[in-house]
Design an enzyme around this catalytic site. Structure first.
Site, PDB file in Angstrom:
ATOM      1  N   SER A   1       0.897  -1.128  -0.024  1.00 41.36           N
ATOM      2  CA  SER A   1      -0.100   0.079   0.030  1.00 41.36           C
ATOM      3  C   SER A   1       0.927   1.276   0.053  1.00 41.36           C
ATOM      4  O   SER A   1       2.176   1.106   0.614  1.00 41.36           O
ATOM      5  CB  SER A   1      -0.851  -0.070   1.177  1.00 41.36           C
ATOM      6  OG  SER A   1      -1.809   1.006   1.206  1.00 41.36           O
TER       7      SER A   1
ATOM      8  N   GLU B   1      -7.341  -2.950  -7.863  1.00 38.20           N
ATOM      9  CA  GLU B   1      -7.972  -2.799  -6.674  1.00 38.20           C
ATOM     10  C   GLU B   1      -7.651  -1.502  -6.067  1.00 38.20           C
ATOM     11  O   GLU B   1      -6.869  -1.396  -4.979  1.00 38.20           O
ATOM     12  CB  GLU B   1      -7.803  -3.766  -5.896  1.00 38.20           C
ATOM     13  CG  GLU B   1      -8.305  -5.391  -6.103  1.00 38.20           C
ATOM     14  CD  GLU B   1      -7.902  -6.373  -5.348  1.00 38.20           C
ATOM     15  OE1 GLU B   1      -8.501  -7.534  -5.662  1.00 38.20           O
ATOM     16  OE2 GLU B   1      -7.089  -6.255  -4.568  1.00 38.20           O
ATOM     17  N   PRO B   2      -7.994  -0.389  -6.471  1.00 35.47           N
ATOM     18  CA  PRO B   2      -7.450   1.169  -6.057  1.00 35.47           C
ATOM     19  C   PRO B   2      -8.378   1.353  -4.836  1.00 35.47           C
ATOM     20  O   PRO B   2      -9.500   1.022  -4.754  1.00 35.47           O
ATOM     21  CB  PRO B   2      -7.861   1.885  -7.222  1.00 35.47           C
ATOM     22  CG  PRO B   2      -9.015   1.323  -7.822  1.00 35.47           C
ATOM     23  CD  PRO B   2      -8.755  -0.277  -7.712  1.00 35.47           C
ATOM     24  N   GLY B   3      -7.912   1.844  -3.933  1.00 36.40           N
ATOM     25  CA  GLY B   3      -8.626   2.087  -2.534  1.00 36.40           C
ATOM     26  C   GLY B   3      -8.328   3.866  -2.044  1.00 36.40           C
ATOM     27  O   GLY B   3      -9.046   4.459  -2.485  1.00 36.40           O
TER      28      GLY B   3
ATOM     29  N   ARG C   1      -2.750   6.432  11.786  1.00 35.91           N
ATOM     30  CA  ARG C   1      -1.783   6.225  10.800  1.00 35.91           C
ATOM     31  C   ARG C   1      -0.021   6.884  11.017  1.00 35.91           C
ATOM     32  O   ARG C   1       0.630   5.991  10.895  1.00 35.91           O
ATOM     33  CB  ARG C   1      -1.933   6.596   9.417  1.00 35.91           C
ATOM     34  CG  ARG C   1      -3.218   5.955   8.516  1.00 35.91           C
ATOM     35  CD  ARG C   1      -3.519   6.266   7.019  1.00 35.91           C
ATOM     36  NE  ARG C   1      -2.299   5.921   6.413  1.00 35.91           N
ATOM     37  CZ  ARG C   1      -1.084   6.836   5.860  1.00 35.91           C
ATOM     38  NH1 ARG C   1      -1.348   8.265   6.214  1.00 35.91           N
ATOM     39  NH2 ARG C   1       0.087   6.196   5.190  1.00 35.91           N
TER      40      ARG C   1
ATOM     41  N   TYR D   1       2.208   3.761  10.888  1.00 38.67           N
ATOM     42  CA  TYR D   1       2.708   3.777   9.549  1.00 38.67           C
ATOM     43  C   TYR D   1       3.544   4.805   9.463  1.00 38.67           C
ATOM     44  O   TYR D   1       4.273   4.850   8.400  1.00 38.67           O
ATOM     45  CB  TYR D   1       1.861   3.667   8.632  1.00 38.67           C
ATOM     46  CG  TYR D   1       0.799   2.621   8.356  1.00 38.67           C
ATOM     47  CD1 TYR D   1       1.164   1.279   8.848  1.00 38.67           C
ATOM     48  CD2 TYR D   1      -0.481   2.589   8.105  1.00 38.67           C
ATOM     49  CE1 TYR D   1       0.164   0.240   8.739  1.00 38.67           C
ATOM     50  CE2 TYR D   1      -1.566   1.883   8.052  1.00 38.67           C
ATOM     51  CZ  TYR D   1      -1.125   0.619   8.339  1.00 38.67           C
ATOM     52  OH  TYR D   1      -2.129  -0.313   8.332  1.00 38.67           O
TER      53      TYR D   1
ATOM     54  N   CYS E   1      -3.657   9.943  26.069  1.00 38.17           N
ATOM     55  CA  CYS E   1      -2.503   9.664  27.019  1.00 38.17           C
ATOM     56  C   CYS E   1      -1.506   8.966  26.494  1.00 38.17           C
ATOM     57  O   CYS E   1      -1.352   7.769  26.952  1.00 38.17           O
ATOM     58  CB  CYS E   1      -2.987   9.181  28.319  1.00 38.17           C
ATOM     59  SG  CYS E   1      -1.877   9.252  29.690  1.00 38.17           S
TER      60      CYS E   1
ATOM     61  N   TYR F   1      -8.149   5.298   5.322  1.00 40.76           N
ATOM     62  CA  TYR F   1      -7.612   4.476   6.434  1.00 40.76           C
ATOM     63  C   TYR F   1      -7.742   5.160   7.802  1.00 40.76           C
ATOM     64  O   TYR F   1      -7.271   4.804   8.760  1.00 40.76           O
ATOM     65  CB  TYR F   1      -6.125   3.937   6.197  1.00 40.76           C
ATOM     66  CG  TYR F   1      -5.995   2.905   5.006  1.00 40.76           C
ATOM     67  CD1 TYR F   1      -6.714   1.671   5.453  1.00 40.76           C
ATOM     68  CD2 TYR F   1      -5.723   3.116   3.701  1.00 40.76           C
ATOM     69  CE1 TYR F   1      -6.613   0.710   4.233  1.00 40.76           C
ATOM     70  CE2 TYR F   1      -5.597   2.160   2.730  1.00 40.76           C
ATOM     71  CZ  TYR F   1      -6.191   1.322   2.998  1.00 40.76           C
ATOM     72  OH  TYR F   1      -6.120   0.316   1.921  1.00 40.76           O
TER      73      TYR F   1
END
Length: 450
Positions: A227, A307-309, A347, A351, A378, A408
């Site tokens: 991705s 499969e584009p998202g 994210r 990531y 926290c 996402y």
């Protein structure tokens, strides 16, 4: 090319009031009074009506991106990757746009069916599909099931015999490509959980077992590299290796498999320096690669799929927050804390995702200052924008908007620190409408049976 996950250069970028076109929806604008609008709706109006934080979904941008992929990949099957962002409204838009749908859990499949999405235009993914998920797919006539393990081959074969049907399947082949992306979203190298290894011979063995059993309708291969991949070289290598396997299988099976899915993972711009290829350029390069590889192998070009998202949903969304506290750390940076964080956008900590931000309720002539936009949770990793420039006159109560959050963010949202998840507000032609309501504490506590 800048890789997602790397921190931005420690320099001021541009006018802190600017809305960079490659990052924002095409409808985004700043009015004369400085207020940012998306889809013709002022973000201040959304904040007043629905509160903050809130996800803003530009319906026209999403539709336009569906149409661009449909036009560029006219000879492909196009499956929108629902895991990037899925709700009933989105499923219906995808269906209206003539795209198919990629789901990978019972929940995503049930949601799609509840929205009236045609089952024959759905592909079911997942590395550990349960008997319930496979049964649901078989019962509703899902168009393609991507098999990911020998256990799944046996499980689905048994269900096919019980139901007296031959579900159409693809075999997910791990082609040994490691794209230049974060480890957590690289899915085609050898040491990870997805698919059948080509190098180890597992992919060939899976195809041979399915073919010999003659219970499932084996349609072809599926590959997926990962991705947020910027560029096409990795896709080209993956496609070439898949065609080599198709040639080998044609010899073994005595006939050519008719389909090849190249998966998704097409990247988008999160920062001004990121460059993402448009759909038309992606299509030309992928189509050309497969055609050339098939010609060299003496094969007919199979029916191709993608499969584009993120490439559709990502630039279609932004998130709005309200500034709560500001801390100036001399010699370091200024910390700007907002009323959301890692519960609505995980994210960055998960990531190393990178974002930018702007003040959305006014513009400013003040000099820029280096800031880190953080959340209210926290956790020291609760960072939304690691490094960016906002005006020095930023103040508590300002509305801040973060673009490119359509993919996402809602999908991976959570309730850390018992924080309810925000609403999703769709905007189009100057009208805002709620497509996913925000959670309440009653929703949250209703699950607690203690």
């Amino acid at each position: 090319m800048t890789t997602i996950g790397l921190e931005a250069p420690d320099v001021a970028r541009t006018d802190a009031n600017a809305l960079v076109p490659t990052i924002w929806p095409r409808s985004a604008a700043r009015r004369e009074d400085g207020v940012v609008t998306v889809g013709g709706v002022a973000l201040t109006e959304i904040a007043e009506s629905y509160g903050t934080p809130a996800y803003v979904f530009d319906e026209a941008e999403f539709r336009a991106r569906c149409a661009e992929f449909r036009a560029a990949f006219a000879d492909f099957d196009i499956y929108y990757a629902g895991k990037s962002f899925l709700c009933r409204a989105v499923a219906r838009i995808v269906a209206e746009a003539g795209l198919s749908l990629d789901v990978c859990t019972e929940g995503e499949l049930r949601l799609a069916l509840s929205a009236g999405f045609p089952a024959q235009r759905i592909v079911l993914h997942g590395n550990n599909k349960s008997a319930t998920e496979l049964s649901l797919a078989v019962e509703h006539g899902v168009g393609r099931i991507v098999l990911d393990s020998f256990d799944e081959v046996a499980r689905l074969s048994e269900l096919a015999r019980e139901h007296g049907v031959r579900p159409a399947v693809l075999v997910r082949a791990t082609v040994g490509v490691r794209p230049d992306t974060h480890d957590n979203i690289a899915t085609a190298h050898e040491d990870q959980k997805f698919g059948f290894s080509v190098a180890a011979g597992a992919a060939r063995r899976a195809v041979e077992e399915i073919w010999a059993a003659d219970v499932l309708d084996l349609r072809g291969l599926h590959i997926h590299l990962g991705s947020q991949i910027l560029g096409t070289r990795e896709f080209e290598v993956g496609a070439e290796r898949a065609v080599v396997l198709l040639k080998e299988l044609a010899t073994v099976l005595g006939g050519e498999l008719p389909e090849l899915s190249l998966g998704g993972g097409f990247g988008i711009a999160y920062l001004p320096e990121h460059q993402a290829l448009p759909a038309e350029a992606l299509a030309a390069r992928l189509r050309g690669t497969v055609e050339q590889a098939c010609a060299a192998a003496g094969l007919r070009v199979p029916r191709l799929a993608i499969e584009p998202g993120r490439a559709i949903s990502g630039p279609s969304g932004c998130t709005i927050y309200r500034v709560g506290t500001i801390k100036h750390l001399p010699g370091l940076r200024t910390y700007v804390a907002v009323d959301g964080g890692m519960s609505d956008n995980i994210r960055p900590p998960l990531y190393d995702g990178v974002y930018t931000a702007v003040i959305a309720d006014r513009d400013s002539a003040a000099p820029a200052m280096r800031v880190r936009v953080v959340g209210r949770h926290c956790d020291a990793g609760d960072v939304i924008v690691r490094d960016d420039d906002l005006p020095e006159d930023l103040r508590v109560g300002d509305l801040v908007a973060v673009p490119a959050t359509g993919a996402y963010c809602r999908s991976l949202s959570n309730n850390f620190n018992h924080v309810p998840r925000p609403p999703v507000v769709a905007v189009a032609d100057g009208v805002a409408r709620l497509i996913i309501r925000g959670e309440t504490f009653d929703d949250l506590f209703g699950l607690d049976v203690g």
